[in-house]
Enzyme design. Structure first.
Site, PDB file in Angstrom:
ATOM      1  N   GLY A  66       0.796  -1.215   0.000  1.00 48.59           N
ATOM      2  CA  GLY A  66       0.000   0.000   0.000  1.00 48.59           C
ATOM      3  C   GLY A  66       0.830   1.267   0.000  1.00 48.59           C
ATOM      4  O   GLY A  66       0.479   2.251  -0.662  1.00 48.59           O
ATOM      5  N   THR A  67       1.935   1.270   0.738  1.00 49.98           N
ATOM      6  CA  THR A  67       2.767   2.465   0.804  1.00 49.98           C
ATOM      7  C   THR A  67       3.356   2.809  -0.560  1.00 49.98           C
ATOM      8  O   THR A  67       3.329   3.969  -0.993  1.00 49.98           O
ATOM      9  CB  THR A  67       3.894   2.281   1.834  1.00 49.98           C
ATOM     10  OG1 THR A  67       3.319   2.202   3.145  1.00 49.98           O
ATOM     11  CG2 THR A  67       4.879   3.439   1.793  1.00 49.98           C
ATOM     12  N   ASN A 143      -7.906   4.061   8.686  1.00 44.22           N
ATOM     13  CA  ASN A 143      -7.200   2.965   9.329  1.00 44.22           C
ATOM     14  C   ASN A 143      -7.247   3.025  10.851  1.00 44.22           C
ATOM     15  O   ASN A 143      -6.991   2.025  11.517  1.00 44.22           O
ATOM     16  CB  ASN A 143      -5.733   2.938   8.870  1.00 44.22           C
ATOM     17  CG  ASN A 143      -5.045   4.268   9.046  1.00 44.22           C
ATOM     18  OD1 ASN A 143      -5.412   5.249   8.412  1.00 44.22           O
ATOM     19  ND2 ASN A 143      -4.044   4.308   9.909  1.00 44.22           N
ATOM     20  N   GLN A 171      -7.420  -0.502   3.876  1.00 42.56           N
ATOM     21  CA  GLN A 171      -8.185  -1.053   4.996  1.00 42.56           C
ATOM     22  C   GLN A 171      -9.543  -1.606   4.588  1.00 42.56           C
ATOM     23  O   GLN A 171     -10.161  -2.361   5.338  1.00 42.56           O
ATOM     24  CB  GLN A 171      -8.387   0.019   6.076  1.00 42.56           C
ATOM     25  CG  GLN A 171      -7.134   0.357   6.860  1.00 42.56           C
ATOM     26  CD  GLN A 171      -6.647  -0.796   7.715  1.00 42.56           C
ATOM     27  OE1 GLN A 171      -7.406  -1.694   8.070  1.00 42.56           O
ATOM     28  NE2 GLN A 171      -5.365  -0.776   8.052  1.00 42.56           N
ATOM     29  N   SER A 191      -3.394  -3.562  -0.419  1.00 42.51           N
ATOM     30  CA  SER A 191      -2.308  -4.272   0.242  1.00 42.51           C
ATOM     31  C   SER A 191      -2.730  -5.691   0.576  1.00 42.51           C
ATOM     32  O   SER A 191      -3.839  -5.922   1.062  1.00 42.51           O
ATOM     33  CB  SER A 191      -1.883  -3.546   1.523  1.00 42.51           C
ATOM     34  OG  SER A 191      -0.807  -4.195   2.145  1.00 42.51           O
ATOM     35  N   THR A 229      11.948  -8.060 -11.948  1.00 40.96           N
ATOM     36  CA  THR A 229      11.386  -9.410 -11.931  1.00 40.96           C
ATOM     37  C   THR A 229      10.317  -9.539 -10.856  1.00 40.96           C
ATOM     38  O   THR A 229      10.531  -9.176  -9.702  1.00 40.96           O
ATOM     39  CB  THR A 229      12.502 -10.450 -11.686  1.00 40.96           C
ATOM     40  OG1 THR A 229      13.483 -10.322 -12.714  1.00 40.96           O
ATOM     41  CG2 THR A 229      11.934 -11.862 -11.701  1.00 40.96           C
ATOM     42  N   CYS A 317       2.248   1.518  11.228  1.00 43.76           N
ATOM     43  CA  CYS A 317       3.298   2.051  10.354  1.00 43.76           C
ATOM     44  C   CYS A 317       3.959   3.291  10.939  1.00 43.76           C
ATOM     45  O   CYS A 317       5.044   3.676  10.520  1.00 43.76           O
ATOM     46  CB  CYS A 317       2.727   2.382   8.975  1.00 43.76           C
ATOM     47  SG  CYS A 317       2.009   0.957   8.131  1.00 43.76           S
TER      48      CYS A 317
END
Length: 381
Positions: A66-67, A143, A171, A191, A229, A317
């Site tokens: 997500g970040t 969140n 979320q 995420s 990759t 986080c």
């Protein structure tokens, strides 16, 4: 009780990932059999992610989470006049602050305040839009307090003024029904580890027709948007988690909501001076954000951990920064509510036995902490 920070990985997800670690280990860019099998796994996963949010598979681009997904859109040079909110995740707010610091001569950020329930009104957005606005970024669900935003109405405002809309869905996906077409969003962040998948993998939904500058240059993977990759085991695990989430979405939501409501009712009936933060109705089914007046939230987390209960005061986080919640401050909640806040977030694996244990333990922990609280006379505990 901290499923908003991360969820336990589903056993079926682990099984699929192991197969792509031990057997189907080819590089998906290779044209031989092993490569083609790996590529098939990646594309199957892309389809599962798309199906969960009613997107086309061509609109899903894999990222590290997500970040990265949020940074990819907020730091994109295509957008320089951005409207966001005061209650976004730090992975939205920090890229915005960074761009202003580095490009103050050509980047403008507007931050919308929420109401006391953590809700952003479409009317406030419309008032803030100017002829220069080119991007709006408003999260689907908060969140910390779990408030679900009126994204469809917000999208209608954006369309009225021909402005792109990004939403952080980290979320929300896997917890409530998501339909990006009905919601009318242009870009969305997802995420894996918030819905029973592995950490370190996520996705960016980019609606067909929306162009973003490449995130990483190199070998041209992800249609040139993010070269490198692919992390095939993580991608197929993410896809499997999305497949399971779609199959179990309704039953899981009903399950965690019933547990959440029982837990909140139990706590409120047994503990005095408790505030319930966030929107009373429009909130994630597993989110309970409470404030215990006269008690420090971090002290509660430490004591609850001693009893084997995992909880938080907000985003995992940013907890290492030891700062107060910018979300609760933006909601204009009193200092006692902010300092005494506790976030409890449930998942499908929780049971009523867990709820009984949590209610009983919180009752005892709060009583213990209030006995030595400097505010005990103020509240007459």
């Amino acid at each position: 009780m901290d499923n908003a920070a991360s969820t336990p990985i589903n056993k079926d997800v682990v099984t699929v990932m192991l197969r792509y670690m031990e057997q189907t280990y080819g590089n998906p860019s290779s044209i031989h059999r092993e490569g083609r099998m790996a590529r098939r796994g990646v594309e199957d996963a892309r389809r599962h992610v798309a199906d969960l949010i009613n997107a086309d598979s061509s609109e899903i681009f894999f990222t590290s989470g997500g970040t990265e997904s949020n940074n990819a859109i907020l730091r994109n040079p295509n957008y320089n006049n951005i409207i966001t909110t005061q209650i976004e995740h730090d992975s939205v707010l920090e890229p915005c602050r960074s761009r202003v610091a580095q490009e103050s001569d050509r980047v403008n950020i507007t931050y919308l305040p929420p109401d006391e329930f953590g809700m952003i009104s479409p009317e406030s957005l419309e008032s803030a839009i100017t002829r220069h606005t080119d991007l709006v970024s408003i999260m689907t669900a908060n969140n910390e307090v779990g408030t679900i935003q009126p994204i469809e109405e917000i999208s209608a405002v954006c369309k009225k003024y021909n402005v792109r809309l990004h939403t952080d869905m980290v979320q929300a996906v896997g917890k409530i029904p998501i339909d990006v077409k009905r919601m009318g969003v242009d870009v969305a962040s997802i995420s894996s580890h918030k819905l029973g998948g592995p950490k370190g993998i996520g996705a960016l939904y980019i609606r067909n027709g929306v162009e973003l500058s490449p995130l990483i240059y190199g070998g041209g993977q992800e249609k040139g948007f993010r070269s490198g990759t692919e992390n095939v085991p993580a991608i197929v695990g993410f896809g499997q988690a999305c497949l399971i989430s779609k199959q179990q979405l309704q039953s899981n939501a009903q399950h965690v909501k019933s547990l959440r409501d029982a837990m909140v009712d139990g706590i409120v009936s047994k503990v005095s001076h408790v505030a319930y933060n966030g929107h009373p109705l429009h909130r994630l089914p597993g989110n309970a954000h409470l404030a215990f007046l006269g008690v420090n939230g971090e002290d509660m987390i430490i004591k609850l951990d001693e009893y084997g209960i995992s909880a938080s005061t907000g985003s995992a986080c940013s907890v290492h920064t030891q700062k107060e919640s910018h979300v609760l401050r933006a909601m204009n909640l009193p200092n006692d509510v902010i300092s005494g806040s506790l976030r409890l977030t449930l998942g499908p694996n929780n049971t009523m036995t867990d709820i009984d244990s949590v209610v009983s333990t919180i009752k005892n922990v709060v009583a213990e902490l209030r006995r030595v609280s400097p505010l005990k006379e103020k509240y007459a505990f």
